[in-house]
Write an enzyme that holds these catalytic residues in place. Structure first.
Site, PDB file in Angstrom:
ATOM      1  NE  ARG A 133       4.750 -12.836 -43.465  1.00 13.42           N
ATOM      2  CZ  ARG A 133       3.707 -12.684 -44.274  1.00 13.42           C
ATOM      3  NH1 ARG A 133       3.529 -13.514 -45.272  1.00 13.42           N
ATOM      4  NH2 ARG A 133       2.853 -11.703 -44.086  1.00 13.42           N
ATOM      5  CD  GLN A 134       8.672  -6.404 -44.222  1.00  9.46           C
ATOM      6  OE1 GLN A 134       9.327  -5.378 -44.110  1.00  9.46           O
ATOM      7  NE2 GLN A 134       7.390  -6.389 -44.555  1.00  9.46           N
ATOM      8  CE  LYS A 171       7.657 -20.116 -49.280  1.00  9.42           C
ATOM      9  NZ  LYS A 171       6.517 -19.612 -48.505  1.00  9.42           N
ATOM     10  NE  ARG A 211       7.118 -15.732 -50.434  1.00  5.12           N
ATOM     11  CZ  ARG A 211       5.814 -15.815 -50.679  1.00  5.12           C
ATOM     12  NH1 ARG A 211       5.286 -15.195 -51.705  1.00  5.12           N
ATOM     13  NH2 ARG A 211       5.036 -16.542 -49.893  1.00  5.12           N
ATOM     14  CG  ASP A 267      -7.646  14.432 -40.849  1.00  7.28           C
ATOM     15  OD1 ASP A 267      -8.006  13.383 -40.266  1.00  7.28           O
ATOM     16  OD2 ASP A 267      -7.278  15.454 -40.247  1.00  7.28           O
ATOM     17  N   GLY A 268      -8.209  10.954 -42.046  1.00  8.21           N
ATOM     18  CA  GLY A 268      -7.527   9.685 -41.767  1.00  8.21           C
ATOM     19  C   GLY A 268      -6.997   9.568 -40.346  1.00  8.21           C
ATOM     20  CD  GLU A 269      -4.709  14.059 -37.838  1.00 12.18           C
ATOM     21  OE1 GLU A 269      -5.296  14.466 -36.830  1.00 12.18           O
ATOM     22  OE2 GLU A 269      -3.868  14.743 -38.461  1.00 12.18           O
ATOM     23  CG  ASP A 312       7.687 -22.601 -46.117  1.00 14.15           C
ATOM     24  OD1 ASP A 312       7.535 -23.110 -44.985  1.00 14.15           O
ATOM     25  OD2 ASP A 312       7.202 -21.500 -46.433  1.00 14.15           O
ATOM     26  CG  HIS A 345      13.299 -18.525 -40.888  1.00 14.85           C
ATOM     27  ND1 HIS A 345      13.387 -19.886 -40.699  1.00 14.85           N
ATOM     28  CD2 HIS A 345      13.977 -18.249 -42.023  1.00 14.85           C
ATOM     29  CE1 HIS A 345      14.105 -20.405 -41.685  1.00 14.85           C
ATOM     30  NE2 HIS A 345      14.470 -19.448 -42.488  1.00 14.85           N
TER      31      HIS A 345
END
Ligand code: R5P
Length: 297
Positions: free
Chosen positions: A90-91, A188, A190, A33-35, A165, A125
């Site tokens: 980056r976010q 740059k 994006r 199940d992914g666990e 960049d 950044h």
């Protein structure tokens, strides 16, 4: 003790060797199940370092949540994370209203699990220090730029370094200064995951060996856009050097089709292009952190 996961065994064992740490693998089972089920050594020393580079990070963040809480219940008092690649950096702002600032969320999550974070060229950044993103007691930032520069000068004669960049300037300037190389930085814009426009400032490129240097390549489109301009400007050869070889499955083929000669990366993310071993630098960083490997004097 150094704990690692099987898929990052080689890099982790290089670090264990360089830092003279006993190493143990965290056994990992993924249920249908992914666990996940993790199994750590039944008894742990007071000081434990977990090696987990956070490329393809989502499942790894759950592993770290489970592993750290288990490690503390098994005796660990001081937990260090060595994450040569630190995800979600980056976010770093709300680009449109309602968008998650994942850098802050993931940074704080990791800071809640660990006492120390050691990483390499995190994409900082809009914040000045890693501690702003991940408020741990000890946050250590290393760079792969100088080691890449050492490699570049062994392979190419007086190359021109190009940052694709403005954000790459910090790394390109460092790499250039180490061996007195020329460098320039592109602009740059994006507009999508794979839509990137790059402008090259006036620079004497014709006939020169050029190396594009950046912290990471993911889709490869940033590097590709810079390479096209450099080819048009008459570069004699174009190579690529990155700290983090995230490379999407089709990225290297695209770069090769553009006539890029060599691609070099550090082993922060395991990849066939790895040419720089970061273990000695990571080990030195761990040794320098008070209380990370041994009790404070
Ligand atoms: C962003 O500014 C980074 O430094 C890299 O330039 C970027 O993440 C590369 O991404 P891609 O290879 O997908 O163009």
């Amino acid at each position: 003790m150094l704990l690692y996961f099987e898929d990052q065994r080689d890099a982790a064992l290089r670090l264990a060797h360089a830092a003279t740490l006993a190493a143990a693998c965290v056994e990992r089972h993924r249920f249908p199940d992914g666990e996940l089920r993790l199994r750590l050594p039944a008894k742990l020393p007071e000081r434990v370092t977990i090696y987990r580079s956070l490329n393809n990070p989502n499942e790894k963040l759950v592993e770290l949540l489970i592993a750290t809480q288990t490690a503390r219940s098994l005796g660990a008092r001081q937990l260090n994370l060595v994450a040569p690649y630190l995800a979600y950096m980056r976010q770093d702002m709300e680009f449109v209203p309602g968008e998650a600032v994942s850098q802050r969320v993931v940074g704080r999550f990791l800071a809640g699990l660990f006492d120390t974070i050691v990483t390499v060229d995190p994409h900082l950044h809009r914040v000045a220090t890693l501690q702003e993103a991940a408020p741990v007691k000890h946050a250590v930032v290393l760079t792969g730029a100088e080691a890449l520069s050492d490699l570049i000068v062994q392979r190419r004669n007086k190359p021109l370094l190009v940052g694709p960049d403005s954000e790459s300037e910090q790394w390109v300037a460092l790499a250039a200064a180490r061996h007195g190389l020329d460098y320039t930085v592109c602009n740059k814009v994006r507009s999508g995951d794979r839509e990137v426009a790059v402008a090259l400032p006036p620079t004497l490129v014709a006939g020169r060996a050029v190396v594009i240097l950046d912290d990471m390549a993911s889709t490869g489109h940033t590097v590709a856009a810079a390479a096209r301009l450099l080819r048009t400007a008459g570069a004699a050869s174009i190579d690529v050097a990155v700290t983090h070889a995230l490379f999407a499955p089709d990225a290297l083929d695209m770069l090769r089709a553009l006539g890029i000669d060599e691609v070099w990366s550090t082993d922060c993310v395991a990849h066939p292009t790895n040419a720089v071993n970061m273990a000695p630098m990571l080990a030195q960083a761990l040794r320098a952190i008070p209380g990370a490997l041994a009790p404070d004097a």
